[in-house]
Design a protein around this motif. Structure first.
Motif, PDB file in Angstrom:
ATOM      1  N   ASP A  60       0.852  -1.184   0.000  1.00 39.49           N
ATOM      2  CA  ASP A  60       0.000   0.000   0.000  1.00 39.49           C
ATOM      3  C   ASP A  60       0.891   1.239   0.000  1.00 39.49           C
ATOM      4  OD1 ASP A  60      -1.895   1.870   0.250  1.00 39.49           O
ATOM      5  OD2 ASP A  60      -2.477   1.375   2.307  1.00 39.49           O
ATOM      6  N   TRP A  61       0.931   1.952  -1.136  1.00 34.53           N
ATOM      7  CA  TRP A  61       1.744   3.183  -1.223  1.00 34.53           C
ATOM      8  C   TRP A  61       0.888   4.421  -0.959  1.00 34.53           C
ATOM      9  CZ3 TRP A  61       6.664   2.989  -0.587  1.00 34.53           C
ATOM     10  CH2 TRP A  61       7.403   1.880  -1.026  1.00 34.53           C
ATOM     11  N   LYS A  62      -0.089   4.308  -0.133  1.00 28.38           N
ATOM     12  CA  LYS A  62      -0.989   5.384   0.298  1.00 28.38           C
ATOM     13  C   LYS A  62      -1.868   5.937  -0.826  1.00 28.38           C
ATOM     14  CE  LYS A  62       1.244   6.707   4.549  1.00 28.38           C
ATOM     15  NZ  LYS A  62       2.669   6.411   4.597  1.00 28.38           N
ATOM     16  N   ASP A  63      -1.276   6.328  -1.980  1.00 24.79           N
ATOM     17  CA  ASP A  63      -2.135   6.833  -3.058  1.00 24.79           C
ATOM     18  C   ASP A  63      -2.510   5.719  -4.030  1.00 24.79           C
ATOM     19  OD1 ASP A  63       0.500   6.646  -3.710  1.00 24.79           O
ATOM     20  OD2 ASP A  63       0.420   8.230  -5.239  1.00 24.79           O
ATOM     21  N   HIS A  64      -1.775   4.644  -4.023  1.00 20.34           N
ATOM     22  CA  HIS A  64      -2.145   3.513  -4.891  1.00 20.34           C
ATOM     23  C   HIS A  64      -1.678   2.210  -4.255  1.00 20.34           C
ATOM     24  CE1 HIS A  64       2.036   4.347  -6.091  1.00 20.34           C
ATOM     25  NE2 HIS A  64       2.111   3.052  -6.285  1.00 20.34           N
ATOM     26  N   LEU A  65      -2.213   1.098  -4.766  1.00 19.05           N
ATOM     27  CA  LEU A  65      -1.768  -0.220  -4.317  1.00 19.05           C
ATOM     28  C   LEU A  65      -0.886  -0.819  -5.408  1.00 19.05           C
ATOM     29  CD1 LEU A  65      -5.150  -1.654  -3.013  1.00 19.05           C
ATOM     30  CD2 LEU A  65      -3.276  -0.853  -1.611  1.00 19.05           C
ATOM     31  N   MET A  66       0.132  -1.567  -5.002  1.00 19.96           N
ATOM     32  CA  MET A  66       1.041  -2.165  -5.970  1.00 19.96           C
ATOM     33  C   MET A  66       1.068  -3.671  -5.758  1.00 19.96           C
ATOM     34  SD  MET A  66       3.219  -1.238  -8.351  1.00 19.96           S
ATOM     35  CE  MET A  66       4.389   0.112  -8.192  1.00 19.96           C
ATOM     36  N   MET A  67       0.630  -4.404  -6.782  1.00 23.66           N
ATOM     37  CA  MET A  67       0.715  -5.865  -6.707  1.00 23.66           C
ATOM     38  C   MET A  67       2.134  -6.279  -7.071  1.00 23.66           C
ATOM     39  SD  MET A  67      -2.057  -7.360  -5.756  1.00 23.66           S
ATOM     40  CE  MET A  67      -1.522  -9.005  -6.176  1.00 23.66           C
ATOM     41  N   VAL A  68       2.698  -7.219  -6.334  1.00 26.06           N
ATOM     42  CA  VAL A  68       4.063  -7.684  -6.595  1.00 26.06           C
ATOM     43  C   VAL A  68       4.043  -9.196  -6.777  1.00 26.06           C
ATOM     44  CG1 VAL A  68       6.437  -7.663  -5.799  1.00 26.06           C
ATOM     45  CG2 VAL A  68       4.904  -5.854  -5.094  1.00 26.06           C
ATOM     46  N   TYR A  69       4.564  -9.635  -7.894  1.00 27.31           N
ATOM     47  CA  TYR A  69       4.662 -11.071  -8.169  1.00 27.31           C
ATOM     48  C   TYR A  69       6.130 -11.430  -8.314  1.00 27.31           C
ATOM     49  CZ  TYR A  69      -0.201 -10.394  -9.648  1.00 27.31           C
ATOM     50  OH  TYR A  69      -1.519 -10.055  -9.697  1.00 27.31           O
ATOM     51  N   HIS A  70       6.603 -12.376  -7.501  1.00 26.45           N
ATOM     52  CA  HIS A  70       7.973 -12.859  -7.635  1.00 26.45           C
ATOM     53  C   HIS A  70       7.932 -14.176  -8.396  1.00 26.45           C
ATOM     54  CE1 HIS A  70       8.790  -9.982  -4.458  1.00 26.45           C
ATOM     55  NE2 HIS A  70      10.072 -10.185  -4.625  1.00 26.45           N
ATOM     56  N   LEU A  71       8.608 -14.190  -9.543  1.00 29.35           N
ATOM     57  CA  LEU A  71       8.562 -15.393 -10.378  1.00 29.35           C
ATOM     58  C   LEU A  71       9.952 -15.969 -10.548  1.00 29.35           C
ATOM     59  CD1 LEU A  71       6.212 -14.325 -13.267  1.00 29.35           C
ATOM     60  CD2 LEU A  71       5.732 -15.988 -11.497  1.00 29.35           C
ATOM     61  N   MET A  72       9.993 -17.272 -10.719  1.00 31.67           N
ATOM     62  CA  MET A  72      11.270 -17.913 -10.966  1.00 31.67           C
ATOM     63  C   MET A  72      11.048 -19.049 -11.942  1.00 31.67           C
ATOM     64  SD  MET A  72      13.889 -19.298  -8.147  1.00 31.67           S
ATOM     65  CE  MET A  72      14.448 -20.880  -8.620  1.00 31.67           C
ATOM     66  N   SER A  73      12.083 -19.348 -12.703  1.00 29.90           N
ATOM     67  CA  SER A  73      12.001 -20.489 -13.613  1.00 29.90           C
ATOM     68  C   SER A  73      12.887 -21.589 -13.082  1.00 29.90           C
ATOM     69  CB  SER A  73      12.456 -20.076 -15.006  1.00 29.90           C
ATOM     70  OG  SER A  73      12.685 -21.226 -15.762  1.00 29.90           O
ATOM     71  N   LYS A  74      12.306 -22.730 -12.856  1.00 32.53           N
ATOM     72  CA  LYS A  74      13.082 -23.852 -12.338  1.00 32.53           C
ATOM     73  C   LYS A  74      14.026 -24.386 -13.401  1.00 32.53           C
ATOM     74  CE  LYS A  74      11.450 -24.804  -8.132  1.00 32.53           C
ATOM     75  NZ  LYS A  74      12.315 -24.868  -6.963  1.00 32.53           N
ATOM     76  N   THR A  75      13.629 -24.251 -14.688  1.00 31.24           N
ATOM     77  CA  THR A  75      14.470 -24.808 -15.742  1.00 31.24           C
ATOM     78  C   THR A  75      15.612 -23.863 -16.096  1.00 31.24           C
ATOM     79  OG1 THR A  75      12.734 -24.015 -17.200  1.00 31.24           O
ATOM     80  CG2 THR A  75      12.847 -26.387 -16.819  1.00 31.24           C
ATOM     81  N   HIS A  76      15.289 -22.556 -16.284  1.00 26.84           N
ATOM     82  CA  HIS A  76      16.329 -21.618 -16.710  1.00 26.84           C
ATOM     83  C   HIS A  76      17.008 -20.927 -15.537  1.00 26.84           C
ATOM     84  CE1 HIS A  76      14.934 -22.300 -20.719  1.00 26.84           C
ATOM     85  NE2 HIS A  76      13.717 -21.888 -20.415  1.00 26.84           N
ATOM     86  N   LYS A  77      16.474 -21.091 -14.352  1.00 25.82           N
ATOM     87  CA  LYS A  77      17.061 -20.535 -13.127  1.00 25.82           C
ATOM     88  C   LYS A  77      17.206 -19.015 -13.186  1.00 25.82           C
ATOM     89  CE  LYS A  77      19.231 -24.859 -12.082  1.00 25.82           C
ATOM     90  NZ  LYS A  77      20.285 -25.640 -11.582  1.00 25.82           N
ATOM     91  N   HIS A  78      16.239 -18.330 -13.768  1.00 27.15           N
ATOM     92  CA  HIS A  78      16.238 -16.879 -13.668  1.00 27.15           C
ATOM     93  C   HIS A  78      14.965 -16.418 -12.946  1.00 27.15           C
ATOM     94  CE1 HIS A  78      14.743 -17.351 -18.031  1.00 27.15           C
ATOM     95  NE2 HIS A  78      13.754 -17.498 -17.219  1.00 27.15           N
ATOM     96  N   ALA A  79      15.076 -15.253 -12.356  1.00 28.03           N
ATOM     97  CA  ALA A  79      13.960 -14.754 -11.548  1.00 28.03           C
ATOM     98  C   ALA A  79      13.526 -13.396 -12.075  1.00 28.03           C
ATOM     99  CB  ALA A  79      14.373 -14.648 -10.096  1.00 28.03           C
ATOM    100  N   LEU A  80      12.312 -13.036 -11.734  1.00 26.53           N
ATOM    101  CA  LEU A  80      11.738 -11.803 -12.260  1.00 26.53           C
ATOM    102  C   LEU A  80      10.681 -11.306 -11.275  1.00 26.53           C
ATOM    103  CD1 LEU A  80      11.611 -10.027 -14.886  1.00 26.53           C
ATOM    104  CD2 LEU A  80       9.734 -11.487 -15.607  1.00 26.53           C
ATOM    105  N   VAL A  81      10.595 -10.003 -11.143  1.00 27.95           N
ATOM    106  CA  VAL A  81       9.552  -9.430 -10.301  1.00 27.95           C
ATOM    107  C   VAL A  81       8.632  -8.625 -11.198  1.00 27.95           C
ATOM    108  CG1 VAL A  81       9.044  -7.913  -8.360  1.00 27.95           C
ATOM    109  CG2 VAL A  81      11.080  -9.324  -8.316  1.00 27.95           C
TER     110      VAL A  81
END
Lengths: 151, 364, 374
Positions: A60-81
């Motif tokens: 909650d950033w007071k003026d807006h809400l921010m959804m955050v998704y943490h993703l990872m690939s088990k095969t390629h071993k890279h992550a992304l937000v």
């Protein structure tokens, strides 16, 4: 994939996305209405193959809400937000991702419970921790409760 | 049959009978008085026995579980069970509001009474039994199966879902395991040629059936112990209670003395099945004899028959307790498939083998 | 008497509805499962959570970066040290400091001791849930020895607090190494007893083999981590993937199994205990001398930004996500608790099994309810 390669691939998928590289992970900010097709592509694209959603939350950033998704690939071993901004605080709505990653079902219920974000097409959107008749959404910054104490 | 040096309680019983006969001339009144005395002494004996079994179970459990067990109340914790009984007596005998109150209160009584009834034909010592009925084996197997009605009644009347599930499990289980118990009893009936428990004991005066009957009798002994453990709802076959699945099963809603009744009947049943196994397979009160060793046999004869009987019974009780404290519980479908797929076919074939053995005279 | 055939007992389809919990012996706390049964067969499971939700995330927003760590000992109370370590590492990441080598070694040893004690409790409870009471006491014999070390080290037995941003709260006790070695000898000696009383038992094998199957795809999709996922063949050991503390200094194997059933989950944890013993053995004689804490300011302030740290708890991947706005307390903190995601896979595993299977599945997922509810 390295950050650069990821950036190039992702820009090709969704040109309207913007990037933030200050943190540990590469962060993509996408418009909330484009979230579902973007997420579907992340999961089904074999070069990306983000099969593991390890964290889903909201800020909650007071003026807006921010959804955050943490993703990872088990095969390629890279992550992304992935971040999606929800400007309507009164009635925040976003597409559910729980048919892409089943773990999202519980995590989205938690976000609904504590932040009041409504997930469109969620199969079972109910409060998960609090009582069904609870008033307000406790993790929002403007939440007040008669039992809260100032420290 | 003549075992001259064997002490027995039958002398005591005869003395009391003669003394009473001198006091009371009316035969009907005499019989009634004797029955009342028998009943009271039996109940007193069973309650004391259950105290002891409760204490023994805790000690055995503690022994298996590398801990001390009860050691605070009384010397070495022997009065722990008395303390527990006092606690149970003082607790409120709660009856749930939505239960069927009549059946709810009746069920523990049925369970206890049936388990007490089974005691009747058991010979505790030489010529010392309450009722030497000539169909003893049949009586035991038929009366003991009435208990399932009490358990079903308890589960139904509690108006609790877990109780109902537990009662249903118990029903399926007892009805199934009756068969194996019955068949393994029949195997000895075939060999001894009598349904009377005292005749079966006397038929073992030249050797216990477990030694005389070759491997088939050992198989039926094992089946009897396993199946009767299941029949009396003890772990690893305690489906009806299954604390971790059904939170106590059919006795979830019971408290105080009504709950203690179930506990009482569990221990009486434990004693009864062990006593029957001892009677049928291990020679009841018969002392241990080895053919040819006359002096050894004489020494064995000096041990009173009551102690022989109790020793064998408690040996089997210990084995059943050992099961309980070391085995995980079976699942309900595995429990039924164990009976219908393994125990029952094996005991059927076994019965045929024993019949052939009896006809051909292959046993000792 | 109200009839048993009423709306709240039986659905129109003829399913028997029962509530397992919040007070139930095998839900290990106050978890509430609603079950739809067809006889003994479980048609559907629906977990209801929140009976001990304490809103630790909201509380932490008002606590300083030194204080919020102590609330996490109350989350996964069987792995309090590991929870603390996760928070300490996140704050250290934000501050851009590192704990001194001595602290790293001790952290790793303590974490592995925690894992051992947690797995031992799990082993005892699994036996208990399957109806065998004795394993519980065997497990507690070794757990007690570990608890004594914990008590000597940090003064607490359950809600331990020892790891702070910058290193350790105090230095280790002079007896520490000696006592840890004693415990390891005891544990190695008694592993055989574990196998004798439970692992090889035919009833136990029947109760766990081919029960509660979880496929690899489902495990990843449901975000299942820890031994539960590794039993389905998902490589997810954070200690291997993203080494922290002194895990890059030691040799150990990530235990993988492909069975996906309760027995596989059981075996993975049993082997993990042996791996933990081996990790501690490699470290215990090599604890470097030096400081046990890096000097930090009295009031910690994290720079503006987001910090994410993962650690491997006995139940799986614990993620700590701190969003800082530059103040002395976190702006938003999120705990990605392993139990929460692992529980979400329970309905898939339990479907079609018996009530007894459900109990076995819950035991082998190793649920800790405060970790789920936070």
């Amino acid at each position: 994939m390295t950050h650069e390669e990821l950036k190039n691939t992702l820009t090709a998928i969704l040109p309207s996305s913007s990037f933030d590289e200050t943190g540990e992970f590469l962060t993509v900010i996408v418009p909330s209405e484009d979230l579902l097709p973007f997420m579907t592509e992340l999961r089904s694209n074999t070069g990306l193959d983000f099969d593991y959603l390890f964290c889903l939350t909201c800020i909650d950033w007071k003026d807006h809400l921010m959804m955050v998704y943490h993703l990872m690939s088990k095969t390629h071993k890279h992550a992304l937000v992935i971040k999606a901004k929800l400007t309507n605080r009164e009635d925040p709505q976003i597409e559910t991702v729980c048919h892409i990653w089943r773990t999202a079902e519980f995590h989205e219920r938690e976000v609904f419970d504590l932040f009041g974000v409504k997930f469109i097409n969620h199969p079972d959107l109910r409060r998960i921790f609090l009582d069904d008749d609870w008033d307000g959404f406790p993790l929002r910054k403007d939440y007040v409760d008669e039992n809260m104490i100032e420290i | 049959m003549n075992i001259p040096l064997l002490y027995s309680l039958s002398g005591l019983a005869r003395t009391i009978h003669i003394w009473l006969a001198g006091l009371i001339s009316n035969e009907m009144l005499l019989l009634t008085t004797e029955m009342v005395i028998m009943g009271i002494s039996l109940i007193a004996f069973l309650v004391l026995l259950c105290f002891f079994l409760g204490y023994m179970e805790r000690r055995v459990a503690a022994f298996m579980e590398i801990r001390l067990g009860p050691n605070r109340v009384g010397p070495k914790g022997t009065l722990q069970i008395v303390a527990d009984t006092v606690k149970l007596l003082l607790k409120e005998g709660l009856t749930p509001d939505l239960s069927d109150k009549f059946l709810f209160n009746l069920a523990p009584l049925i369970v206890v009474i049936t388990s007490m009834l089974v005691i009747a034909p058991i010979a505790f010592a030489k010529d010392f039994q309450l009722w030497d009925i000539n169909i003893g084996v049949l009586y035991v197997s038929s009366v003991s199966s009435i208990a399932v009605i009490g358990i079903l009644m308890a589960g139904w009347a509690s108006n609790n879902k877990y109780s109902l599930l537990g009662a249903m499990r118990s029903g399926a289980q007892i009805v199934s395991y009756e068969l194996s118990v019955g068949l393994s009893l029949i195997s000895i009936v075939i060999l001894s040629g009598s349904l009377s428990l005292s005749d079966i004991v006397y038929s073992q005066s030249n050797g216990w059936w477990i030694f005389k009957g070759h491997i088939p009798i050992i198989i039926s002994f094992v089946i009897f112990v396993v199946a009767s453990t299941a029949e009396i709802n003890r772990a690893p076959f305690d489906m009806a209670e299954a604390d971790q699945e059904l939170t106590g099963g059919f006795n979830t809603e019971y408290a105080g003395m009504k709950f203690a009744m179930f506990l009482l009947s569990e221990y009486i049943n434990l004693f009864v099945v062990s006593a029957i196994a001892a009677t049928i397979f291990l020679g009841g009160w018969m002392p241990f004899h080895i053919g040819g060793w006359e002096s050894f046999n004489h020494i064995m004869d000096y041990i009173p028959s009551f102690f022989w009987f109790m020793g064998k019974t408690f040996f089997i009780i210990f084995i059943i307790m050992w099961f309980r404290w070391t085995f995980p519980r079976l699942r309900v479908d595995q429990l039924l498939s164990l009976e219908w797929k393994y125990l029952l076919p094996i005991s059927m074939v076994n019965t045929i083998l024993i019949t052939v053995m009896a006809i051909m005279g292959w046993h000792f | 008497m109200r009839s048993l055939i009423a709306e709240d007992y039986v659905t129109p389809e003829g399913e028997f509805v029962i509530n397992m919990g919040p007070q139930h012996p095998s839900t290990h706390g106050v978890l509430h499962l609603k079950l739809w049964l067809n006889g003994e067969t479980v048609n559907k499971v629906e977990p209801h959570l929140g009976y001990i939700h304490r809103s630790i995330e909201k509380m932490s927003e008002n606590l300083s970066y030194r204080n919020f760590i102590f609330a996490t000992s109350r989350m996964d109370y069987l792995a309090a040290h590991i929870n603390n370590e996760a928070c300490a590492l996140t704050v250290e990441k934000g501050l851009g400091i590192e704990a001194p080598p001595r602290a790293k070694y001790v952290r790793t040893i303590i974490s592995e001791l925690t894992r051992l004690s947690s797995h031992q409790l799990w082993w005892g409870c699994t036996g208990l849930d399957l109806g065998a009471v004795t394993p519980f006491f065997y497990a507690f014999r070794e757990r007690e020895a570990i608890m004594e070390i914990m008590e000597e080290t940090c003064g607490a037995r359950l809600t331990q607090n020892y790891m702070v941003p910058g290193g350790l709260m105090v230095d280790i006790h002079p007896n520490f190494q000696k006592r840890v070695k004693e415990v390891l000898t005891l544990i190695k000696k008694n592993f055989n007893e574990y196998d004798e009383i439970l692992t090889g038992n035919v009833i136990f094998e029947n109760r766990t083999k081919e029960v509660g199957y979880l496929s690899k795809e489902d495990a990843i999709s449901y975000g299942v981590t820890g031994p539960t996922a590794r039993a389905s063949g998902v490589s997810c050991d954070i200690r291997k993937w993203f080494p922290y503390s002194a895990y890059d200094q030691v040799q150990f194997n990530e235990i993988l199994d492909t069975g996906g059933d309760c027995y596989a989950r059981y075996m993975v944890r049993m082997h993990e205990m042996r791996e933990s013993v081996s990790i501690i053995e490699q470290l215990i004689d090599n604890i470097p001398e030096g400081d046990y804490q890096t000097k930090t300011k009295a009031v910690l302030k994290l720079p503006k930004g987001e910090f994410y740290q993962r650690v491997e708890t006995p139940r799986g991947e614990l993620g700590v996500y701190i969003v800082s706005d530059g103040a002395a307390s976190p702006y938003r903190i999120k705990y990605r608790s392993p139990g929460f995601s692992n529980l979400s896979a329970l309905p898939v595993m339990a479907k079609g099994g018996k009530i007894g299977d459900l109990v076995a599945i819950m035991a082998t997922i190793d649920l800790v309810i405060p970790d789920i509810d936070r």
